[in-house]
Each structure stands twice: as C-alpha cells, then as structure tokens.
Design a protein around this motif. Sequence first.
Motif, PDB file in Angstrom:
ATOM      1  N   LEU A  32       0.822  -1.211   0.000  1.00  0.00           N
ATOM      2  CA  LEU A  32       0.000   0.000   0.000  1.00  0.00           C
ATOM      3  C   LEU A  32       0.854   1.258   0.000  1.00  0.00           C
ATOM      4  CD1 LEU A  32      -2.839  -1.114   2.411  1.00  0.00           C
ATOM      5  CD2 LEU A  32      -3.091  -0.508   0.005  1.00  0.00           C
ATOM      6  N   ARG A  35       2.244   1.615  -3.597  1.00  0.00           N
ATOM      7  CA  ARG A  35       1.262   1.777  -4.670  1.00  0.00           C
ATOM      8  C   ARG A  35       0.421   3.045  -4.523  1.00  0.00           C
ATOM      9  NH1 ARG A  35      -1.641  -3.167  -4.284  1.00  0.00           N
ATOM     10  NH2 ARG A  35      -2.964  -2.207  -2.729  1.00  0.00           N
ATOM     11  N   ASN A  36       0.132   3.462  -3.304  1.00  0.00           N
ATOM     12  CA  ASN A  36      -0.798   4.562  -3.071  1.00  0.00           C
ATOM     13  C   ASN A  36      -0.098   5.848  -2.677  1.00  0.00           C
ATOM     14  OD1 ASN A  36      -2.884   2.812  -3.630  1.00  0.00           O
ATOM     15  ND2 ASN A  36      -3.480   2.521  -1.509  1.00  0.00           N
ATOM     16  N   LEU A  42      -4.314   6.663   0.165  1.00  0.00           N
ATOM     17  CA  LEU A  42      -5.246   6.974  -0.924  1.00  0.00           C
ATOM     18  C   LEU A  42      -4.758   6.481  -2.277  1.00  0.00           C
ATOM     19  CD1 LEU A  42      -6.075  10.709  -0.107  1.00  0.00           C
ATOM     20  CD2 LEU A  42      -7.435   8.692   0.484  1.00  0.00           C
ATOM     21  N   THR A  43      -5.694   5.933  -3.059  1.00  0.00           N
ATOM     22  CA  THR A  43      -5.392   5.662  -4.457  1.00  0.00           C
ATOM     23  C   THR A  43      -5.402   7.002  -5.192  1.00  0.00           C
ATOM     24  OG1 THR A  43      -7.730   5.377  -5.006  1.00  0.00           O
ATOM     25  CG2 THR A  43      -6.488   3.381  -4.403  1.00  0.00           C
ATOM     26  N   GLU A  44      -4.769   7.050  -6.339  1.00  0.00           N
ATOM     27  CA  GLU A  44      -4.730   8.308  -7.090  1.00  0.00           C
ATOM     28  C   GLU A  44      -6.136   8.746  -7.499  1.00  0.00           C
ATOM     29  OE1 GLU A  44      -2.370  10.459 -10.771  1.00  0.00           O
ATOM     30  OE2 GLU A  44      -1.834   8.427 -10.190  1.00  0.00           O
ATOM     31  N   ARG A  45      -6.970   7.781  -7.846  1.00  0.00           N
ATOM     32  CA  ARG A  45      -8.340   8.108  -8.263  1.00  0.00           C
ATOM     33  C   ARG A  45      -9.109   8.785  -7.131  1.00  0.00           C
ATOM     34  NH1 ARG A  45     -13.211   6.087  -7.661  1.00  0.00           N
ATOM     35  NH2 ARG A  45     -14.767   6.277  -9.275  1.00  0.00           N
ATOM     36  N   THR A  46      -9.060   8.201  -5.945  1.00  0.00           N
ATOM     37  CA  THR A  46      -9.772   8.778  -4.812  1.00  0.00           C
ATOM     38  C   THR A  46      -9.154  10.104  -4.395  1.00  0.00           C
ATOM     39  OG1 THR A  46     -10.441   6.597  -4.045  1.00  0.00           O
ATOM     40  CG2 THR A  46     -10.526   8.359  -2.433  1.00  0.00           C
ATOM     41  N   GLU A 184     -11.599   5.757   2.600  1.00  0.00           N
ATOM     42  CA  GLU A 184     -10.526   4.992   1.964  1.00  0.00           C
ATOM     43  C   GLU A 184      -9.245   5.101   2.784  1.00  0.00           C
ATOM     44  OE1 GLU A 184      -9.727   4.328  -2.417  1.00  0.00           O
ATOM     45  OE2 GLU A 184      -8.133   5.761  -1.917  1.00  0.00           O
ATOM     46  N   ASN A 188      -7.456   1.787   4.276  1.00  0.00           N
ATOM     47  CA  ASN A 188      -6.078   1.423   3.920  1.00  0.00           C
ATOM     48  C   ASN A 188      -5.155   1.419   5.135  1.00  0.00           C
ATOM     49  OD1 ASN A 188      -6.398   0.766   1.209  1.00  0.00           O
ATOM     50  ND2 ASN A 188      -6.255   2.905   0.575  1.00  0.00           N
TER      51      ASN A 188
END
Length: 197
Positions: A32, A35-36, A42-46, A184, A188
């Motif tokens: 995580l 990648r985040n 946070l994911t890039e999208r969120t 999110e 995470n």
Amino acid sequence: MNKKHLVLPAVLVVAAAVVATVHLWPTEFKKLRERNLCLGMLTERTAGLLQDGEGGAVVVDGFIPEGSGSVSGSADPIFSTICFVNRENADDKSGTRLQYTLDVRPTETLNDPPKGSTPIGEGLTGWVGQRRSEVQLPGGCAKEMRRPDAQYISVTLKVSPVAIVGRDWDYASLKKDSRTVILEAVENLTKQYDCAA
C-alpha cells in the motif's frame, strides 16, 4: 568434520533466511505504501475526488512540521507527516493549488462535530463536515501502530477554501467526496496495520 560443529552454522543460516524473508516479503503495509499516495492511504483516483474543478494533475506533498519527530516518538512517518493534496496549475503557470490535507494523529479526546456535520457510519466513530472531517481508527490500531498510550488515533481531513469555492459551495457533493476520501484512508490504514474492527 564433527556433526555437532555443523549445528550452529546451520541454525545461523536458517535464522538469516527467516530474517531476509520477513524483510523482503511483500506485506500489505509495503504494497500500500508503494502503490498509493499519502503514505499508502489513498489511491490516485480517490485522491483526485476532492478538487476545485480547474483541472491539473494531482500532486501530493508530505510535510513534516518542525520538531514533530521528537513528539511523535515513532520512526513511522504516519504520525509526523501532513499529506497535502494539490492540483497543478493548468495555465502554464508554475505552482499548485491546495485541495485538502490529510493527517493521522494520536489523541486523548475526540473533537466535537461541527454544526452541519453527519456521522461517518460504517461502524466507525467520527463525522464528515463541510470543511473538516474526522474519523477514529478502530480501537486495536493504537497498539498495532506502536502507540498503545494513545486513547484514540484520528484521521483528519481539511478541505481547502479553493476546493469549496470551486464546487460553488455545493456542500452535499463536497461531503460525499470527503466521506469517500476519509473512508478509503481509514480502510487502507487498517489494512496496513492489520487492525480492522
């Protein structure tokens, strides 16, 4: 060669292999964080949900306030870093526009929800407000995050006035996206530290 002299080297080799495996094994924590954004929260999208509508790529900066390292008492930067989520200026001007900040803190008391906020739900304690949201991680997280002295671990989201104005003061939409972002982050974090309720 005497067999009893081979036992110690064999034990040392096995121990070294175990230590190497533990350090190299791809844990949820490591995956995580790699990648985040925002230390794996946070994911890039969120991360791009809360924005002012002016475009530009998402840019994340981590800021460690002066002296916070000694206060945090932990090598893990999660307690000493404020994550700033920005947008690049799209009109060829240099710089970025702050959209919101996200940070994690140990605390002894819960903040009162501001007027107009709504409970977070999902079995969590906290609230989502028009400009600020706060959620407490599940009770077991303080121990897993090596902060057993803390009563609570809070995740706080503060929305920039730029993002509020960009939404034309549409608080319903803003609160919906704020809720998605902070949930999110909480999810995470509980995965990273294996401390879900």
